[in-house]
Design an enzyme around this catalytic site. Structure first.
Site, PDB file in Angstrom:
ATOM      1  N   HIS A 294       0.759  -1.214  -0.150  1.00 47.35           N
ATOM      2  CA  HIS A 294       0.229   0.164  -0.049  1.00 47.35           C
ATOM      3  C   HIS A 294       0.717   1.458   0.019  1.00 47.35           C
ATOM      4  CE1 HIS A 294       0.591   1.168   4.138  1.00 47.35           C
ATOM      5  NE2 HIS A 294       0.727  -0.370   4.501  1.00 47.35           N
TER       6      HIS A 294
ATOM      7  N   CYS B  63       2.539  -5.040   7.139  1.00 47.76           N
ATOM      8  CA  CYS B  63       2.037  -4.839   5.572  1.00 47.76           C
ATOM      9  C   CYS B  63       3.264  -4.217   4.900  1.00 47.76           C
ATOM     10  CB  CYS B  63       0.887  -4.320   5.529  1.00 47.76           C
ATOM     11  SG  CYS B  63      -0.680  -5.105   5.754  1.00 47.76           S
TER      12      CYS B  63
END
Length: 539
Positions: free
Chosen positions: A435, A454
């Site tokens: 992301h 992440c």
């Protein structure tokens, strides 16, 4: 006799053949009666059945071929020779040679390979060798809990069947070895064929931190060793003990060649590498070879996303060549935040994403802050089980614990959303994805392990354009149209794209030169130790 029948029935279930039957309402055509199961076996057949009964792959193969030996007798000499030749290359592949009992194989072959022992030993070594060379010695998930990789392996019975039928057993065994150029470059490096070392007779550089302006005998030794390895040391090696700018430039060239940061400073890692002796071994290469064997079931020439965690880097690869590259930020080096290793398929780009805060972050980080101040993290909504936003004034946060907090937290689309403009989804049990991020300054740091697990992308919009390339006529326009909605928009990737989260601290670059990266999570030690233990295993 009864005991033999029971044992044979367990190992040889294939001897019972299904009976033919006709469809209801239609007169069945006459069929030949199915043959009766065998009830009598020779001593050698029973010995083989008993020996392989605890090894499912071998039991499955011999159970379907009628306990017929494939390694014994003169007609099987080529199979024995091919296996002996293959396992003799164990060390070249960074595999512990002791696992494959090559001397025992040679002795049995020299005796003619006619004994039941020969069949069993060759079969067991075949099973072990094909398992190890084609998919790795280790089962990754058993080495470290944060390694989630599942190895794609062919079954032992399938490989044995192909081997028994193959007119070229040597070619079959060669064909299951990894052929990826990175694996071959690592093999070459392990063999010392591109090893950069100075002659053993030269004086070693004294450990320390040597840089421009410093003087002393260690600088003379540094010049001498660099010159012996083919670098221009700047001045005759006996003429200067001063660490000058030309010497720093050659140190930087050496560092670049061996995969160290090329800062021109001879620090502890650089000095240790300059002092390395020929054939000294390399744990990093051994571990990298094993990790590449774990990847052997994947098509590494396909268009794919390759994220090497210790390198803090992500690439899009196509036909083995890099077509896109960006920096990354990965999970922190703590037990619950380290980014796992696994492969999946990238399915969606989500533009203007909402951030559904993971439960672990909600209860461990945000709930204590809300209990201290109900207006904390005000940019994030409190949401009930039906997705309704609940006013904080209606919640007594002091009543709840991490175990019974009934709400979720969600950040709506916005410029300061924790996921930025876009996230890249490959659905997986660990809720890991790539992301964007509003926290851009971290990409300027050399070590970038700061996230909750992440992977943050340094060039997320460019990555989105690259992934949409070949899928839509105008990737930039498609992305911008989704962005302009200011609402969460999912763009499906068809076909989906393989994504590999890998962990290589030692890896060749596009020119085959070995690069080194910090073992940020300390995983290499666990893999190396497990490999060494595997070398002690016997049948």
């Amino acid at each position: 006799m009864a005991g033999r029948v029971i044992l044979a029935s367990i190992a040889l279930a294939a001897f019972w053949l299904p009976m033919a039957s006709g469809a209801q309402g239609i007169e069945a055509a006459p069929v030949a009666a199915a043959p009766a199961p065998r009830l009598v076996f020779s001593d050698s057949e029973m010995a083989l059945a008993q020996a392989v009964a605890r090894q499912p792959g071998l039991a499955a193969f011999y159970g379907t071929n009628g306990l017929t030996p494939i390694f014994t007798g003169t007609e099987s000499a080529a199979r024995r020779a091919a296996l002996i030749e293959a396992v003799s290359r164990a060390a070249e592949n960074g595999l512990p040679a002791s696992r494959y009992e090559v001397e025992r194989l040679r002795a049995l072959d020299a005796e003619g390979g006619n004994s039941p022992e020969a069949e069993l030993v060759f079969a067991r070594v075949f099973a072990r060798w094909t398992h190890d060379i084609s998919g790795g010695v280790l089962e990754p998930t058993k080495v470290d809990p944060s390694i989630k990789r599942v190895v794609l392996r062919r079954s032992t019975d399938e490989l044995l069947h192909d081997y028994a039928q193959s007119p070229d057993p040597t070619g079959l065994l060669t064909g299951i070895e990894p052929q990826d150029p990175h694996y071959l470059a690592l093999k070459k490096a392990l063999g010392g064929k591109n090893e950069l070392v100075a002659p053993a007779k030269l004086k070693e550089v004294e450990p320390g931190l040597w840089k421009v302006g410093m003087t002393g005998e260690p600088v003379v030794a540094l010049r001498a060793r660099l010159a012996a390895m083919g670098f221009d040391a700047g001045k005759p090696v006996t003429a200067s003990s001063v660490f000058d700018a030309p010497l720093a430039a050659e140190v930087a060239k050496f560092q670049d060649r061996v995969g160290l940061p090329s800062d021109g400073v001879a620090g502890p890692k650089t000095v240790a590498r300059i002092n390395r002796k020929a054939g000294g071994g390399d744990h990093g290469i051994l571990v990298a070879l094993e990790r590449m064997r774990w990847m052997n079931g994947h098509d590494l020439n396909a268009r794919m996303v390759w994220v090497n965690l210790p390198e803090f880097n992500a690439r899009v690869m196509e036909n083995g060549a890099e077509v896109f590259e960006t920096r990354t930020v990965i999970g922190r080096a703590s037990e619950d935040r380290m980014t796992p290793e696994f492969s999946d398929r990238l399915s969606y780009l989500v533009v203007n994403p909402r951030w559904n805060v993971p439960r672990s972050i909600t209860v461990k980080e945000y709930l204590p802050r809300l209990q201290a101040n109900r207006n904390a993290v005000s940019q994030i909504d409190i949401v009930d089980g039906n997705g309704n936003i609940i006013s904080r004034d209606r919640i007594d946060f002091s009543k709840y614990t991490a175990a019974n907090f009934p709400y979720r937290m969600r950040q709506k689309e916005s410029d300061d959303n924790a996921l930025g403009q876009v996230k890249f989804i490959f659905p997986n049990p660990w809720n890991i994805y790539l992301h964007d991020t509003p926290t851009k300054h971290l990409f300027g740091q050399s070590a970038r392990a700061y996230s909750h697990g992440c992977i943050r992308i340094g060039r997320p919009v460019d990555l989105a354009h690259e992934l949409l390339s070949g899928q839509v006529k105008d990737p930039a326009a498609t992305y911008q149209k989704a962005l302009d909605t200011k609402k969460e928009t999912w763009l499906a990737l068809k076909p989906t794209i393989p994504v590999h989260l890998v962990y290589f601290t030692t890896f060749p670059d596009a020119n085959g030169r070995i690069q080194r990266f910090t073992d940020v999570y300390g995983r290499d030690g666990a893999v190396y130790d497990a490999l060494m233990r595997a070398g002690l295993e016997t049948f």
